[in-house]
Design an enzyme around this catalytic site. Structure first.
Site, PDB file in Angstrom:
ATOM      1  N   HIS A 335    -112.050  39.943  75.371  1.00 35.82           N
ATOM      2  CA  HIS A 335    -111.217  39.581  74.218  1.00 35.82           C
ATOM      3  C   HIS A 335    -109.723  39.535  74.527  1.00 35.82           C
ATOM      4  O   HIS A 335    -108.895  39.737  73.628  1.00 35.82           O
ATOM      5  CB  HIS A 335    -111.467  40.543  73.047  1.00 35.82           C
ATOM      6  CG  HIS A 335    -112.919  40.757  72.768  1.00 35.82           C
ATOM      7  ND1 HIS A 335    -113.625  41.780  73.353  1.00 35.82           N
ATOM      8  CD2 HIS A 335    -113.789  40.079  72.000  1.00 35.82           C
ATOM      9  CE1 HIS A 335    -114.892  41.722  72.947  1.00 35.82           C
ATOM     10  NE2 HIS A 335    -115.018  40.692  72.136  1.00 35.82           N
ATOM     11  N   CYS A 336    -109.361  39.278  75.786  1.00 39.91           N
ATOM     12  CA  CYS A 336    -107.947  39.226  76.194  1.00 39.91           C
ATOM     13  C   CYS A 336    -107.216  40.522  75.867  1.00 39.91           C
ATOM     14  O   CYS A 336    -106.007  40.516  75.637  1.00 39.91           O
ATOM     15  CB  CYS A 336    -107.231  38.032  75.546  1.00 39.91           C
ATOM     16  SG  CYS A 336    -107.947  36.430  75.924  1.00 39.91           S
ATOM     17  N   ALA A 337    -107.936  41.648  75.824  1.00 40.16           N
ATOM     18  CA  ALA A 337    -107.335  42.945  75.495  1.00 40.16           C
ATOM     19  C   ALA A 337    -107.713  43.966  76.570  1.00 40.16           C
ATOM     20  O   ALA A 337    -108.437  44.934  76.304  1.00 40.16           O
ATOM     21  CB  ALA A 337    -107.800  43.404  74.114  1.00 40.16           C
TER      22      ALA A 337
END
Length: 380
Positions: A335-337
């Site tokens: 999640h790009c996190a």
């Protein structure tokens, strides 16, 4: 398809949005590039949208609403336009790569220093850490309003008070809250509020922007044509043209303007209440399923997001099964996190993210829970 990936982009839009985009495609010229009817219609559309968005987000000046292609561009404009060599910035483990990567780049290219407030196993931050990390050269704090992974909300007003006490600026990533609840930059104490049009605002992809408090000066991220001051060798100084080089997405802005009208009509309080009820319904069902681990803090206000895993199953495999066997769209992986996955202990497995919108139904929530129960039983 049951669409539960609204934290990535809303699929179901108000019909007015598509109608506005189509009308704009057929009628609008290029804003600020001429005085014929098509150009003037484009200019009026863009200006009208600025006024609506300024009111929507509590921005004191409509000319301080800047249009961009998405919130990633907005955050790059803010961070690259505010941070200078020798500055120090504070962020958090909750951030998306659209905050992290500009900061890492500025560390390398400009020698800025960055500290991150750590997240605990529930994805929460300790606000005392913001105070602890402050330095004399701290230029700004940049943080998300709500995590795109867990949905945990951040107390922006509290962070703003810390920033103000030290003479620092506050840049807010409102990707997961804009359009889903009232977001007033003055009330929150945000100096720069970055937003995207295609998530909770239910507008077209390719739209976004930033609202800037009066007195905050951001150096242009890109330079080029503006339709004004043609013979100047430098970008115009005044907002919004200072930060809007090149042709604007007038068609998308027309759709975003229509989406704002729709949200004003239904009311943000109603949207927030419905999304909260849907999230609670899903969470209460998911947390009782044997083998399911849910991540995040569900004690207070939050974005309409629930991230989970089924035992040791790869999140991508679970998401694929939900899509192929049950027709349910979710988002697996990281999640790009990256920092938050490390904090949660899910770096290797990732997580399956369910995210809801105003158009999600209770039947869709129940269908997703049924699918989770079957998948958990089959992987017991």
């Amino acid at each position: 398809m049951i669409y539960l990936d609204n934290a990535a982009t809303t699929l179901k839009k108000p019909p007015q949005v598509a109608e506005a985009v189509l009308r704009a495609l057929q009628t609008l010229g290029n804003s600020s590039r001429g005085t014929h009817e098509g150009a003037l219609d484009a200019a009026h559309t863009v200006y009208g949208a600025r006024v609506k968005i300024a009111k929507f987000f509590g921005c004191a000046r409509a000319d301080h609403v800047i249009f961009t292609s998405n919130i990633t561009e907005s955050l790059n404009i803010a961070l690259c336009g505010l941070l200078r060599p020798g500055d120090h910035a504070i962020s958090t483990d909750l951030e998306h790569n659209s905050v992290l990567r500009p900061l890492y780049r500025l560390e390398t290219e400009r020698g800025i220093a960055v500290d991150f407030v750590p997240a605990d196993r529930q994805g929460c931050v300790n606000y005392a850490d913001f105070e602890r990390l402050m330095r004399p050269n701290t230029r700004l704090i940049v943080c998300t309003h709500a995590s795109n992974l867990t949905g945990n909300m951040v107390d922006i007003r509290r962070i703003s008070d810390i920033a103000r006490a030290h003479g620092a600026l506050l840049v807010v990533d409102a990707a997961q809250t804009a359009g889903t609840r009232p977001v007033d930059m003055e009330a929150l104490g945000a100096d720069v509020l970055c937003f995207t049009g295609h998530k909770g605002l239910m507008g077209p992809q390719g739209t976004g922007g930033l609202c800037i408090r009066e007195g905050v000066e951001i150096t242009p991220f890109k330079v080029g044509g503006t339709g004004v001051q043609t013979y100047s060798k430098t970008q115009p100084e005044q907002y919004p043209t200072r930060l809007e080089a090149g042709t604007l997405n007038g068609h998308g802005i027309a759709g975003l303007s229509a989406a704002i009208d729709y949200l004003n009509e239904v009311g943000l309080d109603a949207v927030q209440a419905r999304e909260a009820a849907l999230t609670r319904r899903f969470y209460e069902g998911a947390r009782t399923i044997d083998g399911v681990t849910v991540y995040g803090d569900f004690c207070g206000d939050r974005a309409a997001i629930v991230a989970l895993n089924i035992r040791g199953c790869d999140s991508g495999s679970v998401s694929d099964a939900l899509s192929q066997d049950y027709g349910i769209a979710t988002r697996p992986g990281a999640h790009c996190a990256p920092l938050l996955h490390e904090a949660l202990g899910t770096k290797a497995q990732g997580a399956v993210r369910f995210s809801f919108s105003w158009f999600t139904t209770e039947d869709e929530i129940d269908a997703a829970l049924y699918a989770l129960r079957e998948l958990s039983q089959n992987n017991g």
